[in-house]
Write a protein that holds these residues in place. Structure first.
Motif, PDB file in Angstrom:
ATOM      1  N   GLU A  12      22.964 -49.627 -36.140  1.00  0.00           N
ATOM      2  CA  GLU A  12      23.588 -49.799 -34.822  1.00  0.00           C
ATOM      3  C   GLU A  12      22.537 -50.273 -33.832  1.00  0.00           C
ATOM      4  OE1 GLU A  12      23.666 -48.690 -30.843  1.00  0.00           O
ATOM      5  OE2 GLU A  12      22.913 -47.122 -32.197  1.00  0.00           O
ATOM      6  N   VAL A  14      23.442 -51.070 -30.298  1.00  0.00           N
ATOM      7  CA  VAL A  14      23.987 -51.070 -28.933  1.00  0.00           C
ATOM      8  C   VAL A  14      22.949 -50.584 -27.928  1.00  0.00           C
ATOM      9  CG1 VAL A  14      25.740 -50.072 -27.411  1.00  0.00           C
ATOM     10  CG2 VAL A  14      26.365 -50.840 -29.712  1.00  0.00           C
ATOM     11  N   ASN A  15      22.267 -49.482 -28.249  1.00  0.00           N
ATOM     12  CA  ASN A  15      21.279 -48.948 -27.313  1.00  0.00           C
ATOM     13  C   ASN A  15      20.114 -49.907 -27.121  1.00  0.00           C
ATOM     14  OD1 ASN A  15      22.542 -46.519 -26.637  1.00  0.00           O
ATOM     15  ND2 ASN A  15      21.775 -45.499 -28.465  1.00  0.00           N
ATOM     16  N   PHE A  18      21.238 -52.603 -24.805  1.00  0.00           N
ATOM     17  CA  PHE A  18      21.403 -52.028 -23.470  1.00  0.00           C
ATOM     18  C   PHE A  18      20.048 -51.900 -22.765  1.00  0.00           C
ATOM     19  CE2 PHE A  18      21.419 -47.924 -21.047  1.00  0.00           C
ATOM     20  CZ  PHE A  18      22.191 -48.336 -19.979  1.00  0.00           C
ATOM     21  N   TYR A  19      19.092 -51.259 -23.427  1.00  0.00           N
ATOM     22  CA  TYR A  19      17.787 -51.066 -22.799  1.00  0.00           C
ATOM     23  C   TYR A  19      16.977 -52.359 -22.760  1.00  0.00           C
ATOM     24  CZ  TYR A  19      18.580 -46.034 -22.747  1.00  0.00           C
ATOM     25  OH  TYR A  19      19.086 -44.794 -22.485  1.00  0.00           O
ATOM     26  N   ASP A  22      18.197 -54.289 -19.854  1.00  0.00           N
ATOM     27  CA  ASP A  22      17.769 -53.628 -18.625  1.00  0.00           C
ATOM     28  C   ASP A  22      16.318 -53.965 -18.283  1.00  0.00           C
ATOM     29  OD1 ASP A  22      18.154 -51.725 -16.450  1.00  0.00           O
ATOM     30  OD2 ASP A  22      16.818 -50.403 -17.556  1.00  0.00           O
ATOM     31  N   ARG A  55      21.772 -50.119 -15.354  1.00  0.00           N
ATOM     32  CA  ARG A  55      22.038 -48.908 -16.134  1.00  0.00           C
ATOM     33  C   ARG A  55      23.272 -48.181 -15.637  1.00  0.00           C
ATOM     34  NH1 ARG A  55      16.629 -48.734 -15.379  1.00  0.00           N
ATOM     35  NH2 ARG A  55      16.783 -47.116 -13.792  1.00  0.00           N
ATOM     36  N   PHE A  58      26.628 -49.952 -16.740  1.00  0.00           N
ATOM     37  CA  PHE A  58      27.022 -50.106 -18.140  1.00  0.00           C
ATOM     38  C   PHE A  58      26.913 -48.827 -18.984  1.00  0.00           C
ATOM     39  CE2 PHE A  58      26.143 -54.419 -16.824  1.00  0.00           C
ATOM     40  CZ  PHE A  58      27.118 -55.159 -17.471  1.00  0.00           C
ATOM     41  N   GLU A  59      26.193 -47.832 -18.504  1.00  0.00           N
ATOM     42  CA  GLU A  59      25.907 -46.670 -19.355  1.00  0.00           C
ATOM     43  C   GLU A  59      27.164 -45.986 -19.858  1.00  0.00           C
ATOM     44  OE1 GLU A  59      22.454 -43.285 -19.456  1.00  0.00           O
ATOM     45  OE2 GLU A  59      23.243 -43.928 -17.507  1.00  0.00           O
ATOM     46  N   GLU A  61      29.935 -47.240 -20.478  1.00  0.00           N
ATOM     47  CA  GLU A  61      30.726 -48.106 -21.350  1.00  0.00           C
ATOM     48  C   GLU A  61      30.181 -48.212 -22.776  1.00  0.00           C
ATOM     49  OE1 GLU A  61      32.937 -51.435 -18.689  1.00  0.00           O
ATOM     50  OE2 GLU A  61      30.891 -51.892 -19.314  1.00  0.00           O
ATOM     51  N   LEU A  62      29.004 -47.692 -23.021  1.00  0.00           N
ATOM     52  CA  LEU A  62      28.370 -47.894 -24.318  1.00  0.00           C
ATOM     53  C   LEU A  62      29.244 -47.457 -25.498  1.00  0.00           C
ATOM     54  CD1 LEU A  62      24.629 -47.008 -23.595  1.00  0.00           C
ATOM     55  CD2 LEU A  62      25.781 -49.218 -23.546  1.00  0.00           C
ATOM     56  N   PHE A  65      31.412 -50.092 -27.437  1.00  0.00           N
ATOM     57  CA  PHE A  65      30.842 -51.068 -28.363  1.00  0.00           C
ATOM     58  C   PHE A  65      30.631 -50.512 -29.761  1.00  0.00           C
ATOM     59  CE2 PHE A  65      28.982 -52.091 -24.070  1.00  0.00           C
ATOM     60  CZ  PHE A  65      29.877 -53.114 -23.784  1.00  0.00           C
TER      61      PHE A  65
END
Length: 473
Positions: A12, A14-15, A18-19, A22, A55, A58-59, A61-62, A65
């Motif tokens: 996975e 996604v994180n 995301f980061y 950011d 952050r 979107f946080e 909403e993670l 995904f």
């Protein structure tokens, strides 16, 4: 400018997306978005950043995904992204770092073919949607990317998320960067290498100009080889880049130290109490100046970030100037009766710098010497939007030239005279600026010193903003 991040992993991701996205927040201020491919479908989200942080937006909403193993993200200084499109090539999502000078011309060509556009950006055609449609004109993703790159005048680097891979394609002359990283689970591609370390990725390579690669769970495949000609934006080191970033193997902070040192060598004998940098990008330059000159480095301005996070936010110029003024707090302990040398990255419109100098004079500073880490901005940028505006006279330097010449008919040839640091016109221009800004002294970096501080051949750097040098189209 904008900055993007993409990841393909056997786990996975996604994180990481995301980061990783950011970590590009300093490159854009207007919109942000992410897109993932999961369970045989594309999932996309876009938010405005004009009233908050990436952050925060979107946080929550993670979970949407899922456990996606492929995704892309963008911090955009312009239009809403990513754009998702369905064509004969299949469905794909696109993010871009671009400036398209011939956007209207390209849009007309597509409209004449009975194509249509669904997205708008401030009542104009969305540039990323235009790129996505241009890609669909090819017989393959590779052909589509090359078709788009050859049609675009300006610059465009892009990431394309498909159902089987991510394609990363750097601008055909390398004006904006794409850097590849990897770990034992997969690959990432990003506008900045700063995003790699804390996410556990190692640097692999900078894509070359026009190079295209495909990242998948099976590995990294070069789809198109790089071209020989390159002109990367010099402002990547002067202004845009985060201090820990490296472009073409050259660290941003280290190049700023060298840049500041070069200015100090031309200032030998100047009597000052200490050197200081205008936060944030002026700091590295000032440290280099301080070390070379052998004077202390201090912070008479500190940045208040809890409620004033971005210098370019909001988009309205009047409010942007207010934000810039409010977030820099003077420290009177370091200003009263002092002779201070400041370094800043550039002067674009001049309003923020003048406000800051007036603030210092009100705090009792004895002398204010200003050093600018790049030459005067004279020619509007056609590639990455740094010094671009609807009118070239929004540029502070152009306004000064207009006033000195007493006419609005300012030709490029005339401006080249002002760009020459050894010319009488250049000297008159700087002296006029110094008086207007109420400075004790004012100097700009020489272009040859700036090029040497970065460490690449001048032919590999875009210096159009300063010398209107010939460039590839």
């Amino acid at each position: 400018m904008s900055g993007f991040f993409g990841c393909v992993s056997r786990n996975e991701c996604v994180n990481d997306v995301f980061y990783g996205t950011d970590y590009h927040s300093h490159l854009g201020t207007k919109r942000a978005g992410m897109a993932f491919y999961y369970n045989n479908k594309f999932i996309r989200s876009i938010h405005s950043l004009e009233d908050g942080y990436f952050r925060n937006k979107f946080e929550d909403e993670l979970p949407r995904f899922g456990e996606a193993q492929m995704g892309i993200g963008i911090i955009s200084d312009t239009e809403s992204q990513p754009i998702t499109i369905t064509s004969h090539l299949g469905r794909y999502a696109v993010v871009t770092v671009c400036r398209i000078d011939n956007k209207e011309e390209l849009a007309k060509e597509l409209l004449d073919k009975k194509m249509h556009f669904a997205e708008l950006s401030e009542s104009e055609i969305n540039s990323t949607e235009l790129v996505a449609i241009l890609i669909s004109q090819g017989n393959t993703i590779k052909e589509g990317i090359e078709y788009a790159q050859n049609k675009i005048k300006g610059s465009c680097s892009m990431l394309i998320l498909t159902d089987h891979a991510i394609y990363a394609a750097r601008d055909k002359f390398g004006r904006t960067p794409i850097i590849i990283g990897r770990n034992d689970k997969g690959y990432v591609c990003a506008s900045e290498s700063s995003s790699f370390d804390n996410l556990g990725y190692d640097y692999v390579k900078d894509l070359g100009p026009g190079e295209i690669v495909r990242m998948s769970a099976d590995g990294l495949l070069q789809v198109a080889q790089p071209q020989e000609r390159k002109q990367i934006c010099t402002f990547m080191w002067v202004y845009y880049g985060y201090p820990s970033a490296c472009y073409e193997g050259i660290n941003v902070e280290e190049s700023r130290y060298r840049c500041g040192a070069a200015m100090a060598r031309r200032d030998k004998g100047l009597d000052i109490d200490f050197a200081a940098g205008i936060p944030d990008s002026g700091v590295g330059h000032a440290v280099g100046y301080s070390n070379e000159m052998g004077v202390p480095y201090k912070r008479p301005f500190v940045k208040y970030t809890p409620t004033w996070p971005r210098s370019f936010m909001p988009q309205n110029q009047k409010m942007r100037d207010l934000v810039a003024k409010m977030k820099l707090l003077p420290n009177e302990t370091f200003t009263r009766d002092q002779k201070i040398l400041f370094m800043d990255d550039s002067i674009v419109r001049g309003t923020q710098l003048k406000d800051n100098v007036v603030k210092l004079l009100d705090e009792g500073v004895k002398e204010v010497h200003m050093r600018i880490a790049c030459p005067p901005l004279i020619f509007p940028c056609p590639f990455v939007n740094f010094s671009t505006s609807r009118s070239s006279y929004d540029l502070y330097t152009r306004r000064i030239i207009r006033d000195l010449e007493g006419t609005d008919n300012i030709t490029d040839e005339l401006c080249k005279e002002y760009a020459d640091p050894d010319s009488p016109k250049h000297e008159a221009m700087i002296e006029t600026m110094r008086k207007h800004l109420q400075l004790t002294s004012l100097k700009f970096q020489r272009l040859d010193d700036l090029v040497e501080a970065i460490g690449l051949p001048k032919c590999d750097l875009c210096t159009h903003c300063w010398d209107n040098s010939s460039y590839f189209e």
